[in-house]
Design an enzyme around this catalytic site. Sequence first.
Site, PDB file in Angstrom:
ATOM      1  N   ARG A  57       3.893  -3.234   5.771  1.00 40.72           N
ATOM      2  CA  ARG A  57       3.129  -4.673   5.686  1.00 40.72           C
ATOM      3  C   ARG A  57       3.100  -5.022   4.666  1.00 40.72           C
ATOM      4  O   ARG A  57       2.810  -4.498   3.431  1.00 40.72           O
ATOM      5  CB  ARG A  57       1.677  -4.018   6.114  1.00 40.72           C
ATOM      6  N   THR A  79       0.968 -11.225   2.919  1.00 40.53           N
ATOM      7  CA  THR A  79       0.829 -11.791   4.257  1.00 40.53           C
ATOM      8  C   THR A  79       0.445 -11.025   5.354  1.00 40.53           C
ATOM      9  O   THR A  79      -0.147 -11.598   6.507  1.00 40.53           O
ATOM     10  CB  THR A  79       2.215 -12.376   4.778  1.00 40.53           C
ATOM     11  N   ASP A 131      -5.773   3.918   3.093  1.00 42.39           N
ATOM     12  CA  ASP A 131      -4.106   3.907   3.035  1.00 42.39           C
ATOM     13  C   ASP A 131      -3.753   5.064   3.565  1.00 42.39           C
ATOM     14  O   ASP A 131      -3.559   6.060   2.831  1.00 42.39           O
ATOM     15  CB  ASP A 131      -3.723   3.255   1.802  1.00 42.39           C
ATOM     16  N   ASP A 189      -0.521   6.334   1.615  1.00 40.37           N
ATOM     17  CA  ASP A 189      -0.902   6.527   0.352  1.00 40.37           C
ATOM     18  C   ASP A 189      -1.504   7.723   0.141  1.00 40.37           C
ATOM     19  O   ASP A 189      -1.383   8.625  -0.550  1.00 40.37           O
ATOM     20  CB  ASP A 189      -1.414   5.691  -0.545  1.00 40.37           C
TER      21      ASP A 189
HETATM   22  C1  PRP Z   1       0.463   1.050   7.329  1.00 42.99           C
HETATM   23  C2  PRP Z   1       0.290   2.038   8.773  1.00 42.99           C
HETATM   24  C3  PRP Z   1       0.787   1.162   9.628  1.00 42.99           C
HETATM   25  C4  PRP Z   1       0.433  -0.136   9.171  1.00 42.99           C
HETATM   26  C5  PRP Z   1      -0.929  -0.878  10.214  1.00 42.99           C
HETATM   27  O1  PRP Z   1       1.607   1.240   6.842  1.00 42.99           O
HETATM   28  O2  PRP Z   1       1.018   3.442   8.519  1.00 42.99           O
HETATM   29  O3  PRP Z   1       2.133   1.128  10.117  1.00 42.99           O
HETATM   30  O4  PRP Z   1      -0.097  -0.099   8.085  1.00 42.99           O
HETATM   31  O5  PRP Z   1      -1.102  -2.133   9.792  1.00 42.99           O
HETATM   32  P1  PRP Z   1      -1.013  -3.305  10.969  1.00 42.99           P
HETATM   33  O6  PRP Z   1      -1.523  -2.881  12.214  1.00 42.99           O
HETATM   34  O7  PRP Z   1      -1.674  -4.248  10.183  1.00 42.99           O
HETATM   35  O8  PRP Z   1       0.510  -3.579  10.744  1.00 42.99           O
HETATM   36  P2  PRP Z   1       1.915   0.540   5.571  1.00 42.99           P
HETATM   37  O9  PRP Z   1       2.308  -0.983   5.533  1.00 42.99           O
HETATM   38  O10 PRP Z   1       0.987   0.987   4.343  1.00 42.99           O
HETATM   39  O11 PRP Z   1       3.381   1.283   5.124  1.00 42.99           O
HETATM   40  P3  PRP Z   1       3.578   2.726   4.595  1.00 42.99           P
HETATM   41  O12 PRP Z   1       3.354   3.539   5.862  1.00 42.99           O
HETATM   42  O13 PRP Z   1       5.053   2.607   4.460  1.00 42.99           O
HETATM   43  O14 PRP Z   1       2.657   2.918   3.716  1.00 42.99           O
HETATM   44  N1  URA Z   2      -2.983   0.516   7.061  1.00 42.13           N
HETATM   45  C1  URA Z   2      -3.530   1.636   6.189  1.00 42.13           C
HETATM   46  O1  URA Z   2      -3.086   2.724   6.212  1.00 42.13           O
HETATM   47  N2  URA Z   2      -4.982   1.536   6.733  1.00 42.13           N
HETATM   48  C2  URA Z   2      -5.668   0.552   6.828  1.00 42.13           C
HETATM   49  O2  URA Z   2      -6.811   0.616   6.853  1.00 42.13           O
HETATM   50  C3  URA Z   2      -4.935  -0.494   7.461  1.00 42.13           C
HETATM   51  C4  URA Z   2      -3.658  -0.327   7.452  1.00 42.13           C
END
Ligand code: PRP
Ligand code: URA
Length: 209
Positions: A103, A107, A200, A203
Amino acid sequence: MKNIRTFNHPFLQERLAVLRDKNTDTAHFRRALIECGELLSIEIARDLPTSEITVETPLEPATVAVMEYSVTVIAILRAALGLAEGLTRYLPDARIGHIGIYRDKETLKPVKYYCKMPSDLANGYMILADPMLATGGSLIAALDVLAALTSLANLRVATIVAAPEGIAAVHEKYPQIPIYTAAVDRELNDLGYILPGLGDAGDRQYGTY
Ligand code: PRP
Ligand code: URA
């Protein structure tokens, strides 16, 4: 809410409590996420078709039930890796597809960077895994990728924490997709994080703060 299945089993809720707690360290977070996948898989697979075969016990033939179709678990990188490991605990023959999506921090729109699927996705059932359903952008992007490859009729979503905004967005475009979750939380904050949520997930799973 239609097509949302909240799994309230105490074993799952106890693992969710570990995930939510900000004092949980990386090792215990990862362990709890895998266990959430194991527990959620039992509910997700509850009504998958089985067929009967006969095996020989040491005493006589016995009619037993076996899974009729193969399952493909699809993990949205990165956060779904632990969840997918748990989801395949009782589905050892499951294939695992990967879709890389993150994400954009400004944005909140999904950015796709990777996709590797088995070639015969259409045979059997699909479980699309992502522990967090926030705005829904990442899940919709993954569903778009899969819809271009095959029918989504036999697809279920596995998530751990879902926001009402994300559920609504996914079901506006894909109303027929069942979403299995451990919790539906209150709302998103201004940065797109789920409240109360668990922070997150990527993370916290990988220690990349
Ligand atoms: C996180 C999570 C989802 C997304 C959810 O991914 O694992 O894929 O956010 O958010 P959304 O419903 O608003 O799209 P992230 O962007 O943190 O990527 P990562 O898992 O690689 O850290
Ligand atoms: N992605 C995450 O990992 N946590 C949130 O709360 C939203 C998006």
